[in-house]
Design a protein around this motif. Sequence first.
Motif, PDB file in Angstrom:
ATOM      1  N   TYR A  11       0.855  -1.191   0.000  1.00 36.90           N
ATOM      2  CA  TYR A  11       0.000   0.000   0.000  1.00 36.90           C
ATOM      3  C   TYR A  11       0.887   1.235   0.000  1.00 36.90           C
ATOM      4  CZ  TYR A  11      -4.825  -1.614   0.818  1.00 36.90           C
ATOM      5  OH  TYR A  11      -6.085  -2.143   0.683  1.00 36.90           O
ATOM      6  N   LEU A  12       0.434   2.282  -0.666  1.00 37.74           N
ATOM      7  CA  LEU A  12       1.151   3.552  -0.692  1.00 37.74           C
ATOM      8  C   LEU A  12       0.187   4.665  -0.301  1.00 37.74           C
ATOM      9  CD1 LEU A  12       3.723   5.194  -1.401  1.00 37.74           C
ATOM     10  CD2 LEU A  12       2.834   5.356  -3.741  1.00 37.74           C
ATOM     11  N   PHE A  13       0.388   5.239   0.886  1.00 41.54           N
ATOM     12  CA  PHE A  13      -0.425   6.357   1.354  1.00 41.54           C
ATOM     13  C   PHE A  13       0.311   7.666   1.078  1.00 41.54           C
ATOM     14  CE2 PHE A  13      -2.538   3.033   3.652  1.00 41.54           C
ATOM     15  CZ  PHE A  13      -3.821   3.505   3.924  1.00 41.54           C
ATOM     16  N   LEU A  14      -0.423   8.646   0.578  1.00 44.86           N
ATOM     17  CA  LEU A  14       0.136   9.969   0.312  1.00 44.86           C
ATOM     18  C   LEU A  14      -0.462  10.978   1.291  1.00 44.86           C
ATOM     19  CD1 LEU A  14      -0.077  10.027  -3.599  1.00 44.86           C
ATOM     20  CD2 LEU A  14       1.734   9.066  -2.140  1.00 44.86           C
ATOM     21  N   ALA A  15       0.382  11.859   1.829  1.00 45.58           N
ATOM     22  CA  ALA A  15      -0.071  12.840   2.816  1.00 45.58           C
ATOM     23  C   ALA A  15       0.247  14.256   2.360  1.00 45.58           C
ATOM     24  CB  ALA A  15       0.580  12.575   4.168  1.00 45.58           C
ATOM     25  N   GLY A  54       2.725   0.302 -14.276  1.00 50.46           N
ATOM     26  CA  GLY A  54       3.031  -1.092 -14.589  1.00 50.46           C
ATOM     27  C   GLY A  54       2.837  -2.059 -13.446  1.00 50.46           C
ATOM     28  N   LEU A  55       3.584  -3.184 -13.511  1.00 52.12           N
ATOM     29  CA  LEU A  55       3.380  -4.283 -12.585  1.00 52.12           C
ATOM     30  C   LEU A  55       3.773  -3.952 -11.145  1.00 52.12           C
ATOM     31  CD1 LEU A  55       4.621  -7.300 -14.752  1.00 52.12           C
ATOM     32  CD2 LEU A  55       2.278  -6.589 -14.320  1.00 52.12           C
ATOM     33  N   ASP A  56       4.604  -2.923 -10.966  1.00 50.18           N
ATOM     34  CA  ASP A  56       5.032  -2.579  -9.610  1.00 50.18           C
ATOM     35  C   ASP A  56       4.055  -1.634  -8.918  1.00 50.18           C
ATOM     36  OD1 ASP A  56       5.492  -0.360 -11.180  1.00 50.18           O
ATOM     37  OD2 ASP A  56       7.368   0.189 -10.160  1.00 50.18           O
ATOM     38  N   THR A  57       2.893  -1.424  -9.511  1.00 51.23           N
ATOM     39  CA  THR A  57       1.921  -0.477  -8.955  1.00 51.23           C
ATOM     40  C   THR A  57       1.384  -0.951  -7.606  1.00 51.23           C
ATOM     41  OG1 THR A  57       1.229   0.085 -11.188  1.00 51.23           O
ATOM     42  CG2 THR A  57      -0.225   0.762  -9.406  1.00 51.23           C
ATOM     43  N   PRO A  58       1.522  -0.141  -6.562  1.00 52.76           N
ATOM     44  CA  PRO A  58       0.948  -0.501  -5.270  1.00 52.76           C
ATOM     45  C   PRO A  58      -0.528  -0.126  -5.202  1.00 52.76           C
ATOM     46  CG  PRO A  58       2.104   1.571  -5.065  1.00 52.76           C
ATOM     47  CD  PRO A  58       2.266   1.135  -6.501  1.00 52.76           C
ATOM     48  N   PHE A  59      -1.151  -0.456  -4.091  1.00 56.80           N
ATOM     49  CA  PHE A  59      -2.518  -0.008  -3.813  1.00 56.80           C
ATOM     50  C   PHE A  59      -2.378   1.420  -3.289  1.00 56.80           C
ATOM     51  CE2 PHE A  59      -6.782  -2.027  -2.654  1.00 56.80           C
ATOM     52  CZ  PHE A  59      -7.451  -0.815  -2.619  1.00 56.80           C
ATOM     53  N   LEU A  60      -2.648   2.410  -4.134  1.00 60.78           N
ATOM     54  CA  LEU A  60      -2.370   3.811  -3.803  1.00 60.78           C
ATOM     55  C   LEU A  60      -3.584   4.487  -3.193  1.00 60.78           C
ATOM     56  CD1 LEU A  60      -0.337   6.352  -5.826  1.00 60.78           C
ATOM     57  CD2 LEU A  60      -2.603   7.020  -5.004  1.00 60.78           C
ATOM     58  N   ILE A  61      -3.369   5.170  -2.056  1.00 64.87           N
ATOM     59  CA  ILE A  61      -4.414   5.937  -1.378  1.00 64.87           C
ATOM     60  C   ILE A  61      -3.983   7.398  -1.361  1.00 64.87           C
ATOM     61  CG2 ILE A  61      -5.896   6.108   0.644  1.00 64.87           C
ATOM     62  CD1 ILE A  61      -5.872   3.299  -0.513  1.00 64.87           C
ATOM     63  N   ASP A  62      -4.641   8.216  -2.145  1.00 69.76           N
ATOM     64  CA  ASP A  62      -4.319   9.639  -2.197  1.00 69.76           C
ATOM     65  C   ASP A  62      -4.911  10.350  -0.976  1.00 69.76           C
ATOM     66  OD1 ASP A  62      -3.177  11.864  -3.797  1.00 69.76           O
ATOM     67  OD2 ASP A  62      -5.253  12.570  -3.770  1.00 69.76           O
ATOM     68  N   SER A  83      -6.651  12.810  -0.959  1.00 76.22           N
ATOM     69  CA  SER A  83      -8.014  13.235  -1.295  1.00 76.22           C
ATOM     70  C   SER A  83      -9.041  12.165  -0.948  1.00 76.22           C
ATOM     71  CB  SER A  83      -8.100  13.553  -2.785  1.00 76.22           C
ATOM     72  OG  SER A  83      -7.889  12.377  -3.568  1.00 76.22           O
ATOM     73  N   GLY A  84      -8.573  10.940  -0.684  1.00 78.59           N
ATOM     74  CA  GLY A  84      -9.457   9.810  -0.413  1.00 78.59           C
ATOM     75  C   GLY A  84      -9.632   8.882  -1.595  1.00 78.59           C
ATOM     76  N   VAL A  85      -9.235   9.311  -2.775  1.00 74.02           N
ATOM     77  CA  VAL A  85      -9.338   8.480  -3.975  1.00 74.02           C
ATOM     78  C   VAL A  85      -8.260   7.394  -3.936  1.00 74.02           C
ATOM     79  CG1 VAL A  85      -9.043   8.466  -6.481  1.00 74.02           C
ATOM     80  CG2 VAL A  85     -10.398  10.254  -5.388  1.00 74.02           C
ATOM     81  N   TYR A  86      -8.630   6.192  -4.342  1.00 75.35           N
ATOM     82  CA  TYR A  86      -7.676   5.086  -4.376  1.00 75.35           C
ATOM     83  C   TYR A  86      -7.743   4.387  -5.723  1.00 75.35           C
ATOM     84  CZ  TYR A  86     -11.664   1.934  -3.756  1.00 75.35           C
ATOM     85  OH  TYR A  86     -12.849   1.268  -3.929  1.00 75.35           O
ATOM     86  N   PHE A  87      -6.672   3.651  -6.041  1.00 73.75           N
ATOM     87  CA  PHE A  87      -6.702   2.749  -7.192  1.00 73.75           C
ATOM     88  C   PHE A  87      -5.660   1.661  -6.987  1.00 73.75           C
ATOM     89  CE2 PHE A  87      -3.116   5.296  -8.585  1.00 73.75           C
ATOM     90  CZ  PHE A  87      -2.324   4.415  -9.305  1.00 73.75           C
ATOM     91  N   ARG A  88      -5.850   0.562  -7.687  1.00 72.08           N
ATOM     92  CA  ARG A  88      -4.872  -0.522  -7.742  1.00 72.08           C
ATOM     93  C   ARG A  88      -4.990  -1.220  -9.076  1.00 72.08           C
ATOM     94  NH1 ARG A  88      -7.040  -5.562  -7.671  1.00 72.08           N
ATOM     95  NH2 ARG A  88      -8.851  -6.057  -6.383  1.00 72.08           N
ATOM     96  N   ARG A  89      -3.960  -1.961  -9.400  1.00 75.60           N
ATOM     97  CA  ARG A  89      -3.982  -2.735 -10.640  1.00 75.60           C
ATOM     98  C   ARG A  89      -4.968  -3.890 -10.514  1.00 75.60           C
ATOM     99  NH1 ARG A  89      -0.825  -6.713 -12.073  1.00 75.60           N
ATOM    100  NH2 ARG A  89       0.570  -6.407 -10.282  1.00 75.60           N
ATOM    101  N   GLU A  90      -5.617  -4.239 -11.617  1.00 77.99           N
ATOM    102  CA  GLU A  90      -6.554  -5.360 -11.653  1.00 77.99           C
ATOM    103  C   GLU A  90      -6.132  -6.284 -12.786  1.00 77.99           C
ATOM    104  OE1 GLU A  90     -10.209  -7.609 -10.827  1.00 77.99           O
ATOM    105  OE2 GLU A  90      -8.656  -6.550  -9.754  1.00 77.99           O
ATOM    106  N   GLY A  91      -5.336  -7.305 -12.443  1.00 79.06           N
ATOM    107  CA  GLY A  91      -4.831  -8.204 -13.466  1.00 79.06           C
ATOM    108  C   GLY A  91      -3.796  -7.528 -14.335  1.00 79.06           C
ATOM    109  N   LEU A  92      -3.771  -7.932 -15.595  1.00 81.71           N
ATOM    110  CA  LEU A  92      -2.814  -7.385 -16.547  1.00 81.71           C
ATOM    111  C   LEU A  92      -3.549  -6.602 -17.636  1.00 81.71           C
ATOM    112  CD1 LEU A  92      -0.616 -10.615 -16.918  1.00 81.71           C
ATOM    113  CD2 LEU A  92      -0.220  -8.665 -15.396  1.00 81.71           C
ATOM    114  N   GLY A  93      -2.787  -6.054 -18.545  1.00 80.91           N
ATOM    115  CA  GLY A  93      -3.389  -5.416 -19.715  1.00 80.91           C
ATOM    116  C   GLY A  93      -3.917  -4.015 -19.467  1.00 80.91           C
ATOM    117  N   GLY A  94      -3.347  -3.301 -18.491  1.00 84.33           N
ATOM    118  CA  GLY A  94      -3.758  -1.918 -18.284  1.00 84.33           C
ATOM    119  C   GLY A  94      -5.111  -1.750 -17.625  1.00 84.33           C
ATOM    120  N   ASN A  95      -5.517  -2.713 -16.800  1.00 86.15           N
ATOM    121  CA  ASN A  95      -6.791  -2.620 -16.083  1.00 86.15           C
ATOM    122  C   ASN A  95      -6.546  -2.250 -14.613  1.00 86.15           C
ATOM    123  OD1 ASN A  95      -8.529  -3.446 -18.272  1.00 86.15           O
ATOM    124  ND2 ASN A  95      -7.689  -5.498 -18.001  1.00 86.15           N
ATOM    125  N   TYR A  96      -7.453  -1.433 -14.063  1.00 84.40           N
ATOM    126  CA  TYR A  96      -7.333  -0.958 -12.692  1.00 84.40           C
ATOM    127  C   TYR A  96      -8.731  -0.856 -12.082  1.00 84.40           C
ATOM    128  CZ  TYR A  96      -2.948   0.614 -14.793  1.00 84.40           C
ATOM    129  OH  TYR A  96      -1.764   0.663 -15.477  1.00 84.40           O
TER     130      TYR A  96
END
Length: 526
Positions: A199-203, A376-384, A386-399
């Motif tokens: 996980y990657l939290f941003l402050a 890319g593949l090293d993408t963590p579960f990012l929590i901005d 602002s409260g918005v989050y995203f993570r990778r979902e499988g391969l092929g540029g899906n999140y």
Amino acid sequence: MCACLRLHAGARAAAAALSRAQGPGLGLGLGQGIKAWTCLTYGHRGLPGHVLSHSFGTSAVLRKDFIKDLEDQLNSIKQTALDALPGSSWTPLQTNPNLPPEQADIVIVGGGVMGWSVAYWLKQKERQRGGVKVVVVEKDPTYSRASTVLSAGGIRQQFSLAENILLSLHSAHFMKNINDHLGVLNEEPVDLQFNHSGYLFLASEDVAHIMEDNYKTQRYAGAKVSLLSPTQLKEKFPWINTDGVVLASYGLENEGWFDPWTLLSAFRRKAISMGVIPCSGEVTGFQYKINTVSNREGEQVSLRRISSVRVQMPNSLEYQPVECSIVVNAAGAFSGKVAQMLGIGSGPEDSLAGIPVPVEPRKRYIYVVHCPDGPGLDTPFLIDYSGVYFRREGLGGNYIAGTSPQEDEEPDTTDLEVDHQFFEDKVWPSLAHRVPAFESLKVTSAWAGFYDYNTFDQNGIIGMHPLINNMYFATGFSGHGLQHSPAVGRGLAELIIEGGYKTIDLSALDFRRILCHEPMLERNIV
């Protein structure tokens, strides 16, 4: 002639009695019964052979076989009549094979991942095999609306409270060794598809001091976490726009995401193999006794003890009362409503009975987006921040991405419809600002699910209710119940079977804080 009439009258009376005993549609009809009885009676009295010849034909073999068949049918009728007598097990009503048993030691309300985790650990800790009879009741057997399978599937140690950090550490260890716990002989091994990207939290400047405090707590509890400056953050993840970021917190191990459905299925499969009884139905009420006592202040307090659980069968008026010694309320977003069936929250406002279980459903949207040029593949579960989050979902540029709405913008919870405008207004702008490549993303699908949201302090409620001395709770986790389910299930089973916590002390998460109005606020809720 008179003898013959009397013979036929007796035959009709006997056949009618047999017909009444066997009920409609069983064995011979009335006419067949009379004929069979008459034929047998004639044969017994030795009437002239030509009568038998007209009735049964001339073949001795055929006549013998026919008489044997009639005797077999009459014996069947006789047995049916005996079965219908008082004291027999025969009943004219069909028994529903899906009904739960009439008695159990423990009934768990809610067959999500938390309920099945508790069931598994109860069986693990029983002192002899089969010593604890556990029933799990789930009203949605398809799990189409279950919070477990509609979640984002993340696990992290980056919490502000030591209890939550420890729950995550123990649950992560359980998941990494899941087949040692939930493997079933001659079945496929469990593959959680655990992605350890962290996980990657941003402050921002406003909350950086909170992140620093949380970091100290996390490290003290044993979590492997590192703090990154904006420069270090940009070096590690070049695709991030660090504008407005003062500090970042990155989980080095035991963090990432996994498949929620697989974890639920594995708990369920293993628990059933150990003897837990699954039941598809809805708990609609309780039978309980009330004992009124006085507390130290002289206030009258009504204590309840549940004696049975009423389970309504799906799409039916049929129900089954299940007598039990203990009830576990693991009904998630609807656990507050389950408690209301026992009068919790319906008393005077200034009394203990007037304090409701502060758990309600909160709808959350999850959007699936496609961006070929995204991280890319090293993408963590990012929590901005602002409260918005995203993570990778499988391969092929899906999140997958989302955020929690403001308190005054909470969506309607009567359905699970998705608000796509919410993504346009609240999610996409922050995503595109933090990751410039997301300017060109496309939403491909979306779904909604419920948080079991604790309105008091956004933390789990674990343990016995003080006014119901045989109902235990595991609810109110406000979005982190899935990841904590292995450790919470073990803790609650310890409390029930062994009388106290042995692995993690979770007593701070019981009802006392609610009754005393002392919230334990979790500051890292997503």
